[in-house]
Design a protein around this motif. Structure first.
Motif, PDB file in Angstrom:
ATOM      1  N   GLY A  38     -21.681 -21.329  71.640  1.00  0.00           N
ATOM      2  CA  GLY A  38     -20.848 -20.589  70.676  1.00  0.00           C
ATOM      3  C   GLY A  38     -21.243 -20.931  69.240  1.00  0.00           C
ATOM      4  O   GLY A  38     -21.414 -20.054  68.391  1.00  0.00           O
ATOM      5  N   GLU A  39     -21.430 -22.229  68.987  1.00  0.00           N
ATOM      6  CA  GLU A  39     -21.805 -22.637  67.627  1.00  0.00           C
ATOM      7  C   GLU A  39     -23.227 -22.198  67.271  1.00  0.00           C
ATOM      8  O   GLU A  39     -23.507 -21.891  66.113  1.00  0.00           O
ATOM      9  CB  GLU A  39     -21.678 -24.161  67.483  1.00  0.00           C
ATOM     10  N   ILE A  41     -24.570 -19.435  68.139  1.00  0.00           N
ATOM     11  CA  ILE A  41     -24.434 -18.027  67.725  1.00  0.00           C
ATOM     12  C   ILE A  41     -23.905 -17.957  66.286  1.00  0.00           C
ATOM     13  O   ILE A  41     -24.448 -17.242  65.439  1.00  0.00           O
ATOM     14  CB  ILE A  41     -23.507 -17.276  68.713  1.00  0.00           C
ATOM     15  N   GLU A  42     -22.887 -18.754  66.003  1.00  0.00           N
ATOM     16  CA  GLU A  42     -22.287 -18.729  64.657  1.00  0.00           C
ATOM     17  C   GLU A  42     -23.274 -19.238  63.598  1.00  0.00           C
ATOM     18  O   GLU A  42     -23.376 -18.663  62.507  1.00  0.00           O
ATOM     19  CB  GLU A  42     -21.015 -19.590  64.640  1.00  0.00           C
ATOM     20  N   MET A  43     -24.001 -20.293  63.934  1.00  0.00           N
ATOM     21  CA  MET A  43     -24.943 -20.856  62.951  1.00  0.00           C
ATOM     22  C   MET A  43     -26.122 -19.908  62.715  1.00  0.00           C
ATOM     23  O   MET A  43     -26.627 -19.811  61.597  1.00  0.00           O
ATOM     24  CB  MET A  43     -25.429 -22.238  63.400  1.00  0.00           C
ATOM     25  N   ARG A  45     -26.017 -16.684  62.715  1.00  0.00           N
ATOM     26  CA  ARG A  45     -25.504 -15.667  61.784  1.00  0.00           C
ATOM     27  C   ARG A  45     -25.550 -16.208  60.347  1.00  0.00           C
ATOM     28  O   ARG A  45     -25.930 -15.497  59.413  1.00  0.00           O
ATOM     29  CB  ARG A  45     -24.073 -15.321  62.207  1.00  0.00           C
ATOM     30  N   LYS A  46     -25.172 -17.483  60.187  1.00  0.00           N
ATOM     31  CA  LYS A  46     -25.174 -18.076  58.840  1.00  0.00           C
ATOM     32  C   LYS A  46     -26.583 -18.199  58.283  1.00  0.00           C
ATOM     33  O   LYS A  46     -26.804 -18.000  57.092  1.00  0.00           O
ATOM     34  CB  LYS A  46     -24.540 -19.469  58.876  1.00  0.00           C
ATOM     35  N   GLN A  51     -22.216 -12.101  57.565  1.00  0.00           N
ATOM     36  CA  GLN A  51     -20.824 -12.390  57.918  1.00  0.00           C
ATOM     37  C   GLN A  51     -20.494 -11.861  59.308  1.00  0.00           C
ATOM     38  O   GLN A  51     -19.745 -12.481  60.044  1.00  0.00           O
ATOM     39  CB  GLN A  51     -19.864 -11.691  56.928  1.00  0.00           C
ATOM     40  N   GLN A  54     -24.453  -9.408  64.735  1.00  0.00           N
ATOM     41  CA  GLN A  54     -24.363  -9.941  66.096  1.00  0.00           C
ATOM     42  C   GLN A  54     -25.647 -10.647  66.520  1.00  0.00           C
ATOM     43  O   GLN A  54     -26.646  -9.993  66.788  1.00  0.00           O
ATOM     44  CB  GLN A  54     -24.086  -8.782  67.067  1.00  0.00           C
ATOM     45  N   GLU A 238     -19.029 -16.969  72.161  1.00  0.00           N
ATOM     46  CA  GLU A 238     -18.458 -17.176  70.832  1.00  0.00           C
ATOM     47  C   GLU A 238     -16.939 -17.382  70.908  1.00  0.00           C
ATOM     48  O   GLU A 238     -16.363 -18.101  70.090  1.00  0.00           O
ATOM     49  CB  GLU A 238     -18.817 -16.015  69.894  1.00  0.00           C
ATOM     50  N   ARG A 240     -15.655 -19.003  73.204  1.00  0.00           N
ATOM     51  CA  ARG A 240     -15.547 -20.255  73.977  1.00  0.00           C
ATOM     52  C   ARG A 240     -15.038 -19.992  75.402  1.00  0.00           C
ATOM     53  O   ARG A 240     -14.221 -20.720  75.939  1.00  0.00           O
ATOM     54  CB  ARG A 240     -14.627 -21.269  73.266  1.00  0.00           C
ATOM     55  N   HIS A 257     -29.296 -26.075  68.730  1.00  0.00           N
ATOM     56  CA  HIS A 257     -28.064 -26.468  68.054  1.00  0.00           C
ATOM     57  C   HIS A 257     -28.350 -27.575  67.030  1.00  0.00           C
ATOM     58  O   HIS A 257     -27.854 -27.534  65.896  1.00  0.00           O
ATOM     59  CB  HIS A 257     -27.035 -26.945  69.094  1.00  0.00           C
TER      60      HIS A 257
END
Ligand code: PMP
Length: 377
Positions: A38-39, A41-43, A45-46, A51, A54, A238, A240, A257
């Motif tokens: 999940g992280e 995927i978020e990282m 994007r960053k 913002q 996908q 994402e 979780r 990661h």
């Protein structure tokens, strides 16, 4: 014995990344693994400065990102491929596999595609253009594309055209602003400036691109790459929650990661600046040796790698000569020029280390090897 890996990918990665690879066997739906993915995927994007885009992170290499364009391409779609080397040819070939009608914009070796050329291509195609592709850095030539300029032109003059960036050799080394530049798809892979081993395809898609996929008229002619299979999986990780379509590369996700955490801790703007600075340092060293990059000027020279013409009297023996001294560089790739140039990566860890000892070593060994081969700077 390990040779310092200074090819334009795979590149050297941090020992913490290597250590993360040695995680014991772990279920892909283990409660400890789900938040890690999940992280990731978020990282991701960053890292591309978005913002809401996908990320789609699959087991595979960079090439799988090209194949994922099967989700938005239908038989007969018009596509413009801006081509600055080998990877432009290959990307075009991949899109034709899915029925695209490809118009390639070609430029002499070492040059970038200009907005003017893109304008001409749009004018010559009398139908709507479904997609334009750009290779952010063509790894065969070290040419840096004008992503910002071309994207701005396309968005203004053909707002529906999907803007797709092959940034395999650019994400986390070259300035790339997904939201601000209004990009639709970024295609990358883990083994370059993203700082992890090869094995993950990293794609980031805009909501516009996903809409195009959702509204397509014909079925996607690919099973593994089908976004219909993967979008719910990415959403689940994402959120979780456990999910399964095909087994993720658990250990690579752990490694990725770690590298993503390092990139964000360093700061993405700082990464851009560090790569710019290191590439200037590197090209100054080349100039000092009397060597000429393939990229014809500073504006189109990549910041994460350089392709360099062999000087008079030197040939591909240089690659073996340097390998004998513990540094691995790469030969040329783009035919018919391949025997006449070599390539060196200067990205990721090698650039962000405050001492830049890898960069110093590659320059020292290059200098010594040229001299051993009889070249006088
Ligand atoms: N595009 C570019 C610009 C690349 O540099 C590469 C790999 N060198 C690819 C696509 C293909 O990636 P992979 O080899 O990981 O499949």
């Amino acid at each position: 014995q390990h040779k310092l890996c200074m090819i334009p990918g795979p590149v050297e990665f941090h020992e913490d990344v290597l250590e993360a690879m040695s995680t014991p066997a772990t279920s892909h739906v283990d409660p400890n693994f789900i938040p890690v993915f999940g992280e990731v995927i978020e990282m991701t994007r960053k890292v591309v400065l978005s913002q809401a885009a996908q990320p789609i992170i699959l087991s595979g290499s960079g090439t799988l990102g090209w194949d994922q364009m099967c989700n938005v391409i239908e038989e007969g779609d018009e596509v413009i491929v801006t081509n600055t080397g080998y990877f432009g040819d290959r990307f075009g070939e991949c899109l034709e596999t899915y029925g695209a009608h490809v118009t390639a914009i070609r430029v002499p070796v070492g040059h970038r595609v200009t907005v003017e050329k893109v304008k001409e291509a749009f004018e010559s195609i009398k139908k709507p253009v479904k997609m334009i592709t750009m290779t952010h850095v063509d790894t065969s030539t070290g040419v840096l594309g004008d992503v910002k300029g071309i994207a701005a032109y396309v968005r203004q003059h053909s707002p529906e055209t999907l803007i797709v960036i092959d940034a395999v050799c650019a994400v986390a080394s070259e300035e790339l602003r997904f939201d601000e530049w209004d990009i639709d798809v970024v295609i990358s892979a883990t083994q370059k400036a993203l700082g992890a081993p090869p094995g993950l395809s990293v794609v980031v898609a805009s909501q516009r691109a996903i809409k195009v996929y959702e509204n397509r008229k014909t079925p996607v002619r690919n099973y593994y790459s089908n976004w219909g299979k993967w979008l719910p999986i990415m959403a689940a990780y994402e959120a979780r929650k456990p999910a399964y379509f095909a087994t993720p590369a658990v250990q690579l996700i752990y490694a990725f990661h770690v590298s993503l955490s390092q990139i964000l801790a360093y700061g993405i703007e700082n990464r851009f600046a560090a790569h710019r600075e290191a590439s200037v340092q590197f090209r100054m060293a080349l100039a000092h040796l009397g060597l000429k990059p393939v990229a014809v000027d500073e504006t189109c020279a990549a910041n994460g790698m350089t392709a360099v013409w062999y000087p008079e009297g030197v040939d591909a023996k240089l690659v073996a000569q340097m390998a004998g001294q513990g540094v691995q560089i790469a030969g040329g790739l783009l035919q018919p020029h391949a025997p006449n140039y070599f390539r060196i990566g200067h990205m990721g860890l090698s650039v962000c280390d405050p001492n830049r000892k890898h960069i110093k070593k590659v320059i020292d060994v290059l200098t010594a090897s040229l001299s051993q081969l009889g070249y006088k700077a």
